[in-house]
Structures are given as C-alpha cells and as structure tokens.
Design a protein around this motif. Structure first.
Motif, mmCIF file in Angstrom:
data_model
loop_
_atom_site.group_PDB
_atom_site.id
_atom_site.type_symbol
_atom_site.label_atom_id
_atom_site.label_comp_id
_atom_site.label_asym_id
_atom_site.label_seq_id
_atom_site.Cartn_x
_atom_site.Cartn_y
_atom_site.Cartn_z
ATOM 1 N N ILE A 140 1.687 -3.218 -6.391
ATOM 2 C CA ILE A 140 1.975 -1.972 -5.668
ATOM 3 C C ILE A 140 0.871 -0.954 -5.936
ATOM 4 N N MET A 141 0.204 -0.533 -4.875
ATOM 5 C CA MET A 141 -0.844 0.479 -5.055
ATOM 6 C C MET A 141 -0.260 1.874 -4.894
ATOM 7 N N THR A 142 -0.502 2.695 -5.894
ATOM 8 C CA THR A 142 -0.060 4.092 -5.854
ATOM 9 C C THR A 142 -1.314 4.969 -5.921
ATOM 10 N N ALA A 174 1.854 -2.131 4.816
ATOM 11 C CA ALA A 174 2.067 -0.690 4.667
ATOM 12 C C ALA A 174 3.484 -0.392 4.198
ATOM 13 N N VAL A 175 3.614 0.727 3.504
ATOM 14 C CA VAL A 175 4.924 1.114 2.976
ATOM 15 C C VAL A 175 5.868 1.545 4.098
ATOM 16 N N ASP A 176 5.309 1.985 5.227
ATOM 17 C CA ASP A 176 6.181 2.701 6.159
ATOM 18 C C ASP A 176 6.898 1.863 7.211
ATOM 19 N N ASN A 177 6.651 0.559 7.235
ATOM 20 C CA ASN A 177 7.340 -0.280 8.227
ATOM 21 C C ASN A 177 8.526 -0.992 7.562
ATOM 22 N N SER A 180 -7.910 14.054 -2.970
ATOM 23 C CA SER A 180 -6.917 13.296 -2.197
ATOM 24 C C SER A 180 -7.245 11.807 -2.275
ATOM 25 N N PRO A 181 -6.231 10.957 -2.025
ATOM 26 C CA PRO A 181 -6.461 9.513 -2.114
ATOM 27 C C PRO A 181 -7.576 9.082 -1.152
ATOM 28 N N ASN A 182 -8.348 8.071 -1.553
ATOM 29 C CA ASN A 182 -9.562 7.710 -0.794
ATOM 30 C C ASN A 182 -9.323 6.732 0.360
ATOM 31 N N GLY A 183 -8.097 6.702 0.882
ATOM 32 C CA GLY A 183 -7.801 5.832 2.022
ATOM 33 C C GLY A 183 -7.274 4.490 1.560
ATOM 34 N N ASN A 184 -6.839 3.656 2.532
ATOM 35 C CA ASN A 184 -6.240 2.375 2.124
ATOM 36 C C ASN A 184 -7.246 1.221 2.104
ATOM 37 N N GLY A 185 -8.537 1.532 2.312
ATOM 38 C CA GLY A 185 -9.548 0.468 2.330
ATOM 39 C C GLY A 185 -10.027 0.053 0.956
ATOM 40 N N ILE A 197 7.621 4.327 9.956
ATOM 41 C CA ILE A 197 8.115 5.695 9.768
ATOM 42 C C ILE A 197 6.909 6.577 9.469
ATOM 43 N N LYS A 198 6.427 7.242 10.485
ATOM 44 C CA LYS A 198 5.270 8.131 10.315
ATOM 45 C C LYS A 198 5.721 9.590 10.355
ATOM 46 N N ASN A 199 6.664 9.874 11.281
ATOM 47 C CA ASN A 199 7.080 11.260 11.520
ATOM 48 C C ASN A 199 8.565 11.440 11.200
ATOM 49 N N LEU A 220 0.860 -1.191 0.000
ATOM 50 C CA LEU A 220 0.000 0.000 0.000
ATOM 51 C C LEU A 220 0.893 1.237 0.000
ATOM 52 N N ALA A 221 0.968 1.906 -1.131
ATOM 53 C CA ALA A 221 1.867 3.047 -1.222
ATOM 54 C C ALA A 221 1.170 4.247 -1.853
ATOM 55 N N GLY A 222 -0.126 4.365 -1.575
ATOM 56 C CA GLY A 222 -0.878 5.478 -2.166
ATOM 57 C C GLY A 222 -1.074 6.629 -1.197
ATOM 58 N N GLY A 223 -0.598 6.481 0.028
ATOM 59 C CA GLY A 223 -0.816 7.526 1.041
ATOM 60 C C GLY A 223 -0.013 8.781 0.740
ATOM 61 N N GLN A 224 -0.368 9.859 1.440
ATOM 62 C CA GLN A 224 0.314 11.126 1.164
ATOM 63 C C GLN A 224 1.464 11.382 2.123
ATOM 64 N N GLY A 225 1.521 10.579 3.184
ATOM 65 C CA GLY A 225 2.630 10.711 4.133
ATOM 66 C C GLY A 225 2.828 12.133 4.622
ATOM 67 N N THR A 226 1.737 12.831 4.907
ATOM 68 C CA THR A 226 1.863 14.248 5.278
ATOM 69 C C THR A 226 2.680 14.455 6.557
ATOM 70 N N ARG A 227 2.562 13.486 7.494
ATOM 71 C CA ARG A 227 3.278 13.666 8.767
ATOM 72 C C ARG A 227 4.790 13.647 8.584
ATOM 73 N N LEU A 228 5.264 12.874 7.618
ATOM 74 C CA LEU A 228 6.710 12.814 7.384
ATOM 75 C C LEU A 228 7.208 14.114 6.732
HETATM 76 P P1 UTP Z 1 -1.212 6.186 6.930
HETATM 77 O O1 UTP Z 1 -2.421 5.941 7.724
HETATM 78 O O2 UTP Z 1 0.060 6.361 7.675
HETATM 79 O O3 UTP Z 1 -1.510 7.466 5.994
HETATM 80 O O4 UTP Z 1 -1.063 5.008 5.876
HETATM 81 P P2 UTP Z 1 -0.567 8.343 5.067
HETATM 82 O O5 UTP Z 1 -1.467 9.135 4.182
HETATM 83 O O6 UTP Z 1 0.479 7.544 4.359
HETATM 84 O O7 UTP Z 1 0.228 9.282 6.075
HETATM 85 P P3 UTP Z 1 -0.185 10.654 6.796
HETATM 86 O O8 UTP Z 1 -1.291 10.294 7.753
HETATM 87 O O9 UTP Z 1 -0.610 11.622 5.731
HETATM 88 O O10 UTP Z 1 1.082 11.069 7.492
HETATM 89 C C1 UTP Z 1 -0.862 3.668 6.190
HETATM 90 C C2 UTP Z 1 -0.557 2.935 4.908
HETATM 91 O O11 UTP Z 1 -1.671 3.027 4.011
HETATM 92 C C3 UTP Z 1 -1.251 3.596 2.769
HETATM 93 C C4 UTP Z 1 0.005 4.375 3.098
HETATM 94 O O12 UTP Z 1 0.782 4.561 1.927
HETATM 95 C C5 UTP Z 1 0.640 3.471 4.132
HETATM 96 O O13 UTP Z 1 1.285 2.385 3.522
HETATM 97 N N1 UTP Z 1 -2.330 4.450 2.230
HETATM 98 C C6 UTP Z 1 -2.911 5.399 3.016
HETATM 99 C C7 UTP Z 1 -2.717 4.277 0.928
HETATM 100 O O14 UTP Z 1 -2.154 3.425 0.199
HETATM 101 N N2 UTP Z 1 -3.706 5.070 0.446
HETATM 102 C C8 UTP Z 1 -4.326 6.025 1.188
HETATM 103 O O15 UTP Z 1 -5.232 6.712 0.665
HETATM 104 C C9 UTP Z 1 -3.920 6.186 2.509
#
Ligand code: UTP
Length: 402
Positions: free
Chosen positions: A140-142, A227-230, A195-200, A379-381, A90-98
């Motif tokens: 790989i989901m983007t 998740a991408v961040d671990n 914005s991306p619609n979440g990881n669900g 890795i969140k922050n 799952l690599a579609g998140g925006q990772g805003t906290r990082l």
């Molecule tokens: P997080 O819950 O940490 O969200 O994602 P995020 O958007 O990456 O980070 P913040 O909250 O903006 O800092 C947990 C996992 O779900 C993926 C992320 O890439 C990560 O692997 N994810 C999250 C998606 O693939 N799509 C999404 O829309 C949201």
C-alpha cells in the motif's frame, strides 16, 4: 542555514525564502531545502513535452474473453498460487476533489452500515484469496501526509480480515510547490509547501523502501497496480492475469468502452509503435470520432487505472525518468513577511509523474476489456459524475450491501 542552500536561494532569486538567509531555521525545513531538486524550477519555463504519432491499439474484447475465460482463469490462478502475483494499492493521493480531509480510503461510503473504501477493496481482494486459497501480497503506497492515519486505520480495523503478514506499507516522495514565477512556497515556518509527487513514482518508492527484497523473497513476478478510488476494482483478477501471461505481453491494462467519443478518459493507443495512453484533450476531434468499418471507435477504450507489470521489466527500467506533468493548484503560502495567504484561485505549480506514462516504457501491453458496470465505480467527487452517489448506485447494482 546551509551555505549551499543559501547560494541557491540567492541565485534563483527566491521571493519567499530570501528572508531566511543568515538565520537559524528549523531542522525540518533545512532538510527539505537540502533534499530539494532545484532543477525542477527550470521546467516551468519549458514547453510541453511533444507527443509522438498515435495509432489505434486493438484490445482483447469481451466476447473473446468470455470464450477463453476458463483457460485464462486457470493460468492466472496457477500464477497466483505460486505467489507470482502481488498487488499495489495507490493511496498517496490527496483526493482534493472529494473534499475529505483524511486518506480517501478512510471515506465511509456505507448507507445502512459502515463501509469504508479500504474495506470494500480488501473485500474484493478476499474473493480472489478465497478462490486461489493463498494470500496475495498487498503493498500500500501512502504519502507523508496520510501514512500514519492509514496504518492506524488498518490496524484499528484488523486489516478488514486480511492477513497483516501479507500487507506492507511504503511512503511516496513529496515535492515542493512553486508559484508561477518559480518561487518556492512555504506552508509554515518549519516547512515548504510539499505535495505528493504523483502516482508515477510508485516503483521507485518501493525500491527506496527496500521492498524489492520482499518481492524477490516471495517470488513475485507480476504486479497489479490499482487506484484507491474505484470500489468495484477487481484486484489480482485471475482472468486478467492469465490473459496477459498467455498473450506474451510484459504489461496489461484493463480498459472499458468509452461512453462517448469525447468522454474525459485517457484512451489506450500506440504512440510511435509503442503502447501508450492518449489523454482526451490530446485527441483531435477527428481522432476522437474516427471509427472502423463497423462503426466502432478507433480510440474507444478508456483506461481505469488497473495495470499489470512484469517485475523484471520494472527493475530494468527503474533508472529511467518519467515525464513531469505540471499541474496548477491553489496552495496556501507564507508571503515575504511570513504572513499566511490563502489564494482563491490557482497560484502554484505542482510537479507530478503519472503511472500512465509507464505504459509507454513497456515494449508491449495487452489492452483487456472489462464490463464498465461491473468493474468501474470511481469516487473522484462528492456529487455528480464519478462521485459517492454514482459509486453507491453501482455497488447496489452489483449486489454489494452498503
Ligand atoms: P487522482 O489522479 O484521482 O489524484 O489519483 P488524487 O490526488 O487522489 O485526487 P485529486 O485530483 O486531488 O482529487 C489516482 C490514484 O493515484 C493515487 C490516488 O491515491 C489514486 O489512487 N495517487 C495520486 C497517489 O498514490 N499519489 C499521488 O501523488 C497522486
């Protein structure tokens, strides 16, 4: 502009879109407006979804896993060798906290050398490839925001040694953000604030990309989603796969023991008798601190976003809707006059579905304990808890050269 869309804008009294009525608008914006699910707007006025009644769920714990490790491993490896196990990154998140402006997986966590997050994840998967002697299909989901750069990055780095024939990318969907009154926001003259619609939505997006055909062709029966961040993530872990298969459950979830009763992680539990995940803020203090006769926390196993799902169950459930979570966010937008506003405080709602809600859709789920220090380095922050610093320390502890 399309008259149906104009009607919707008028009916819902859209503050920032009404200036577009009767005008020619860029094609991209027109398409976004046509595809928009206007029913989302009503959701912001709805009350939070009620939860059912919670009960503890036992996990298969480390001592038992240690005793049966070889038996589990054998079954897991056999499934992997037959091509029955695929992995979903799952690599579609925006990772805003990082606060990194590219895809999170492109972040370099190396100190004495380059070590990208994607690279470390592929290295982890390669260990299983070497053990099993076969490539594990990796999907790989983007998101639309990072798809191009992610694909280019993998190509530029030669897929970090992974066989590209076994890697498929797919793109998740986007949804528009709205302000607290339900006014749809535009981020530019040619685009809504998407914005991306979440990881669900990962499985639906896979189906939309036609990847069910690929799963079928390869004979994939289980999907390990992570998740991408671990960076310590064990992917397609044969022991986890084998334990889940032997347990007869249709899903599995890796869990770690919480460090304290109030740790901010979702905990595995039963909800109305079905496997589920209760968020830390949904636990009453009494539940969070409740223990059994040995003093062990009843809601003491936290999830680490590493799940195993049986593909036939996913297919069966692909028509059902997951609950929508509404998250407050800071979203830059064009005001009534078309001037760009950059809010200092959260000003908008973003709609997301979450993978953790998929567990509740499953008939059962094996909670499988893993050692935190060996498998959990999120890795969140940038600094502090769950940060680049803590992940580096954990990598070093696990003898990974960084
Ligand atoms: P997080 O819950 O940490 O969200 O994602 P995020 O958007 O990456 O980070 P913040 O909250 O903006 O800092 C947990 C996992 O779900 C993926 C992320 O890439 C990560 O692997 N994810 C999250 C998606 O693939 N799509 C999404 O829309 C949201």
């Amino acid at each position: 502009m399309n008259t149906d869309v104009e009607k919707r804008i008028e009916e819902t009294n859209q503050r920032y879109l009404s200036r577009l009525i009767g005008k020619e608008i860029p094609q991209k914006l027109e398409k976004q407006l046509e595809e928009m699910d206007w029913s989302y707007l009503n959701l912001i006025h709805e009350k939070k979804q009620e939860r059912g009644s919670f009960a503890p769920l036992a996990a298969v714990e480390l001592p038992e896993i240690e005793d049966r490790k070889e038996e589990y491993r054998k079954v897991g490896l056999a499934a992997i060798r037959k091509g029955k196990v695929g992995a979903i990154l799952l690599a579609g998140g925006q990772g805003t906290r990082l606060g990194f402006d590219k895809a999170k997986g492109m972040f370099n966590i190396g100190v004495h050398k380059n070590l990208y997050i994607f690279e470390q994840l592929i290295a982890n998967l390669m260990e299983v490839k070497r053990e099993a002697g076969v490539w594990i299909p990796l999907y790989i989901m983007t998101s639309e925001k990072n798809d191009k750069q992610t694909r280019a990055f993998f190509l530029e780095h030669d897929y970090f040694g992974y066989c590209p024939d076994y890697i498929r990318f797919f793109v998740q969907e986007m949804v528009p953000a709205v302000d607290f009154e339900g006014n749809v926001l535009m981020e530019a003259e040619d685009s809504l604030a998407m914005s991306p619609n979440g990881n669900g939505g990962w499985f639906k997006s896979m189906l939309r990309a036609g990847l069910d055909a690929d799963l079928k062709e390869k004979g994939v029966e289980w999907l390990n989603v992570f998740a991408v961040d671990n960076v310590l993530q064990r992917i397609a872990d044969p022991v986890f796969v084998g334990a889940t298969i032997l347990s007869g459950n249709v899903s599995g979830s890796k869990v770690v023991r919480k460090v304290s009763p109030h740790e901010k992680v979702g905990a595995m539990c039963l909800e109305n008798g079905k496997p589920s995940i209760v968020e830390y803020y949904e636990l009453t203090p009494e539940m969070a601190e409740a223990t059994d006769e040995k003093g062990t926390l009843l809601y003491g196993f936290g999830v680490i976003l590493n799940y195993l799902f049986r593909v036939d169950c996913l297919l069966e459930l692909s028509g059902s809707r997951l609950p929508l979570h509404i998250v407050e966010k800071k979203v830059p937008y064009l005001d009534e006059n078309g001037a760009l506003q950059k809010p200092e405080e959260p000003n908008a709602y973003k709609f997301e579905t979450l993978i953790l809600d998929m567990i509740y859709m499953m008939d059962n789920c094996l909670a499988f304990e893993v050692e935190r220090e060996r498998e959990f380095a999120p890795i969140k922050n940038a600094v502090g808890t769950d940060s680049v610093e803590t992940a580096r320390e954990l990598l070093v502890k696990n003898a990974v050269a960084i």
